[in-house]
Scaffold this active site. Structure first.
Site, PDB file in Angstrom:
ATOM      1  N   CYS A 111       1.171  -1.216   0.394  1.00  0.00           N
ATOM      2  CA  CYS A 111       0.189  -0.264  -0.364  1.00  0.00           C
ATOM      3  C   CYS A 111       0.822   1.565  -0.059  1.00  0.00           C
ATOM      4  O   CYS A 111       1.425   2.377   0.779  1.00  0.00           O
ATOM      5  CB  CYS A 111      -0.920  -0.288   1.342  1.00  0.00           C
ATOM      6  SG  CYS A 111      -1.868  -1.464   1.447  1.00  0.00           S
ATOM      7  N   ALA A 150       1.031   4.617  -1.916  1.00  0.00           N
ATOM      8  CA  ALA A 150       0.535   6.242  -1.573  1.00  0.00           C
ATOM      9  C   ALA A 150       0.780   6.334  -0.405  1.00  0.00           C
ATOM     10  O   ALA A 150      -0.199   5.677   0.457  1.00  0.00           O
ATOM     11  CB  ALA A 150      -0.352   5.989  -2.883  1.00  0.00           C
ATOM     12  N   GLY A 170       4.020   6.807  -0.752  1.00  0.00           N
ATOM     13  CA  GLY A 170       5.099   7.155  -1.031  1.00  0.00           C
ATOM     14  C   GLY A 170       6.144   7.567   0.466  1.00  0.00           C
ATOM     15  O   GLY A 170       7.407   7.102  -0.161  1.00  0.00           O
ATOM     16  N   LYS A 191       7.223   6.049   2.901  1.00  0.00           N
ATOM     17  CA  LYS A 191       7.640   5.133   3.720  1.00  0.00           C
ATOM     18  C   LYS A 191       8.766   4.235   2.704  1.00  0.00           C
ATOM     19  O   LYS A 191       9.685   4.316   2.372  1.00  0.00           O
ATOM     20  CB  LYS A 191       7.144   4.156   4.522  1.00  0.00           C
ATOM     21  CG  LYS A 191       6.257   4.607   5.724  1.00  0.00           C
ATOM     22  CD  LYS A 191       5.193   4.028   6.095  1.00  0.00           C
ATOM     23  CE  LYS A 191       4.345   4.894   7.042  1.00  0.00           C
ATOM     24  NZ  LYS A 191       3.082   5.545   6.549  1.00  0.00           N
ATOM     25  N   ASP A 247      -0.800   0.095  -4.770  1.00  0.00           N
ATOM     26  CA  ASP A 247      -1.249   0.770  -4.747  1.00  0.00           C
ATOM     27  C   ASP A 247      -2.881   0.792  -5.805  1.00  0.00           C
ATOM     28  O   ASP A 247      -2.803   0.924  -6.998  1.00  0.00           O
ATOM     29  CB  ASP A 247      -1.071   2.358  -4.386  1.00  0.00           C
ATOM     30  CG  ASP A 247      -1.879   3.003  -2.891  1.00  0.00           C
ATOM     31  OD1 ASP A 247      -1.417   3.292  -2.143  1.00  0.00           O
ATOM     32  OD2 ASP A 247      -3.480   3.493  -3.285  1.00  0.00           O
ATOM     33  N   ASP A 299      -4.929  -4.124  -6.721  1.00  0.00           N
ATOM     34  CA  ASP A 299      -5.177  -4.416  -5.138  1.00  0.00           C
ATOM     35  C   ASP A 299      -4.837  -5.630  -4.637  1.00  0.00           C
ATOM     36  O   ASP A 299      -4.648  -6.473  -5.139  1.00  0.00           O
ATOM     37  CB  ASP A 299      -7.626  -4.747  -5.319  1.00  0.00           C
ATOM     38  CG  ASP A 299      -7.540  -6.097  -4.247  1.00  0.00           C
ATOM     39  OD1 ASP A 299      -6.892  -5.450  -3.610  1.00  0.00           O
ATOM     40  OD2 ASP A 299      -8.590  -5.826  -3.689  1.00  0.00           O
ATOM     41  N   ASP A 341       1.476  -1.182   5.306  1.00  0.00           N
ATOM     42  CA  ASP A 341       1.157   0.082   6.457  1.00  0.00           C
ATOM     43  C   ASP A 341      -0.396  -0.421   5.527  1.00  0.00           C
ATOM     44  O   ASP A 341      -1.088   0.138   4.681  1.00  0.00           O
ATOM     45  CB  ASP A 341       1.751   1.003   5.723  1.00  0.00           C
ATOM     46  CG  ASP A 341       1.756   2.531   5.934  1.00  0.00           C
ATOM     47  OD1 ASP A 341       0.619   2.836   7.231  1.00  0.00           O
ATOM     48  OD2 ASP A 341       1.935   3.512   5.816  1.00  0.00           O
ATOM     49  N   CYS A 391      -2.057   3.663  11.460  1.00  0.00           N
ATOM     50  CA  CYS A 391      -1.861   4.976  12.037  1.00  0.00           C
ATOM     51  C   CYS A 391      -3.237   4.856  12.863  1.00  0.00           C
ATOM     52  O   CYS A 391      -3.467   5.991  12.895  1.00  0.00           O
ATOM     53  CB  CYS A 391      -1.464   5.871  10.892  1.00  0.00           C
ATOM     54  SG  CYS A 391      -2.674   6.180   9.696  1.00  0.00           S
TER      55      CYS A 391
END
Ligand code: SAM
Length: 430
Positions: free
Chosen positions: A248, A250, A252, A254, A271, A299, A318, A371
């Protein structure tokens, strides 16, 4: 009157965010380019963030002061009053200028008949001060209760940290020099900063600075990235030249950090969102990394659609999440989140975990990170994965990544000055 155009723009952004479900980031991205003066753009951002952070407080003030406060159907007036209150407190702008500008804004919005009301209400706020309000009221009841169940001892600290603006964290691009050298350049430019002891690339600024004012920004010497997000590169720690999947990717940040540390990584980035993937290309170009990265719209959970069968040494997941750990940066998150979203997000995260595992080589490492600060998306999600995945085992992360939470570690918002983040390092038995 100076600033009327910016204030009109603020009211429109706020009306869309508070009453029509628009995201603050998206509404600002649409409104700001129409304002040529950077001071106007800064004013719009300051007003909008202050209002969204303090909306429950302003709602309570209007309820106390008006026999019939404007409802959602009179959203523009409500947004204008909230914006006026926010300019007085917390923005502490001179009251006479705020009052006269807000009256002009009422007229500019075709609301001359409400200018007297706006003036009277803001005068009252000037005289009496805006009542303090209750920071918990910013959160919908269902989310408050979930957080209280998950973090009974930390709940007040979570609410308090989420109500504060976040510091600006920078990530220094190692390919251009040391962060000590960059900190010296910031000092020369008159920008006060502190080096973070726990994170090797992080510098903290306590006052906001436009990115264009950061030395070497356009040349790729530095990026803006929260310190908790920067910790992901250490938590994954791929071997030199490893074949890495960022499932995942975007926008970008990390992945770029991993490539700054090791340009020899063989990176595949996926993404589902084409536009967001374009931002990855822009970021990589600015930083001078990832020229050979394979970026695809896909996906990640639909493995058969994108995988060539060659296993990865390391997978970064992420995952899309509730973003409950970054409310200080995205104060509209509690406003827009619905209980049903969490269930849907958990289902997607589980599918992505299973897919990431399928493409990981035996002996490889998958880092699951969000997060979020909700247990269902973090500790419970990883526990369920470990229970259904016999060849998976969790590896220890140290206290830099926060407190132990299930098989991983959790940082709560504000801890170490960073966002709320979860990290779990999962090894596939070889
Ligand atoms: C938390 S963000 C990733 C942030 C990114 N790793 C960074 O550091 O800049 C989550 C991303 O997952 C993407 N996404 C959501 N569902 C996905 C899926 N099924 N497959 C691939 N990407 C997905 C979203 O478009 C979003 O860009």
């Amino acid at each position: 009157m100076a600033g009327v155009q910016a204030r009109v723009a603020s009211v429109r952004v706020l009306d869309a965010v508070l009453h029509r479900g628009r995201s603050l980031k998206a509404a600002l991205a649409q409104a700001l380019p129409a304002l040529p003066d950077p001071r106007d753009r800064a004013l719009v951002e300051a007003i909008c963030f202050a209002v969204v952070r303090g909306r429950a407080r302003y709602e309570a003030a209007l309820a106390a002061w008006m026999p019939k406060p404007p409802g959602r159907r009179d959203g523009e007036l409500r947004a204008l009053l909230y914006a006026g209150l926010a300019q007085l407190d917390p923005l502490q702008m001179p009251a006479h200028a705020v009052l006269s500008a807000c009256v002009d804004v009422a007229r500019a919005l075709g609301r001359a008949h409400q200018a007297g009301l706006v003036n009277a209400l803001l005068r009252r706020a000037q005289r009496e001060g805006v009542p303090a309000g209750d920071i918990e009221a910013q959160w919908p009841a269902w989310l408050r209760e979930r957080l209280r169940t998950d973090w009974p001892e930390d709940i007040e600290a979570i609410f308090a940290a989420s109500a504060q603006p976040a510091p600006l964290w920078l990530r220094v691009n190692r390919r251009h020099g040391t962060r000590e050298a960059y900190a010296a350049r910031l000092a020369e430019a008159g920008i006060a900063c502190a080096i973070d002891a726990g994170n090797p690339d992080a510098i903290r600024l306590d006052a906001g600075v436009a990115v264009a004012a950061l030395p070497g920004f356009s040349a790729g010497e530095v990026s803006v990235q929260d310190v908790a997000a920067q910790a992901v590169a250490d938590a994954l720690g791929p071997a030199p030249g490893a074949r890495v999947l960022d499932a995942c990717i975007a926008p970008g940040g990390k992945a770029a950090h991993l490539l700054e540390r090791d340009p020899g990584l063989s990176l595949t980035g996926l993404d589902v969102d084409r536009q967001r993937l374009d931002r990855v290309r822009d970021t990589f170009a600015r930083l001078g990394v990832g020229a050979r990265a394979a970026l695809r719209v896909a996906d990640a959970a639909d493995v058969d659609a994108w995988w060539d069968g060659e296993a990865f040494d390391a997978v970064l997941l992420d995952a899309p999440c509730s973003a409950t750990g970054i409310v200080r940066r995205q104060p509209d998150v509690p406003l827009h989140r619905r209980a049903a979203d969490i269930q849907a997000l958990c289902a997607t995260q589980a599918r992505l975990l299973d897919a990431g595992w399928r493409v990981l080589r035996p002996g490889g490492v998958l880092l699951y990170t969000t997060c979020s600060i909700l247990r269902d998306e973090n500790a419970a999600q990883v526990d369920a994965f470990l229970a259904r995945t016999p060849d998976a085992e969790a590896e220890a992360l140290d206290a830099r990544f926060g407190r132990t939470a299930g098989a991983g570690r959790q940082r709560l918002p504000g801890e170490g000055g960073g966002d709320g983040f979860y990290y779990a390092r999962l090894r596939r038995r070889g």
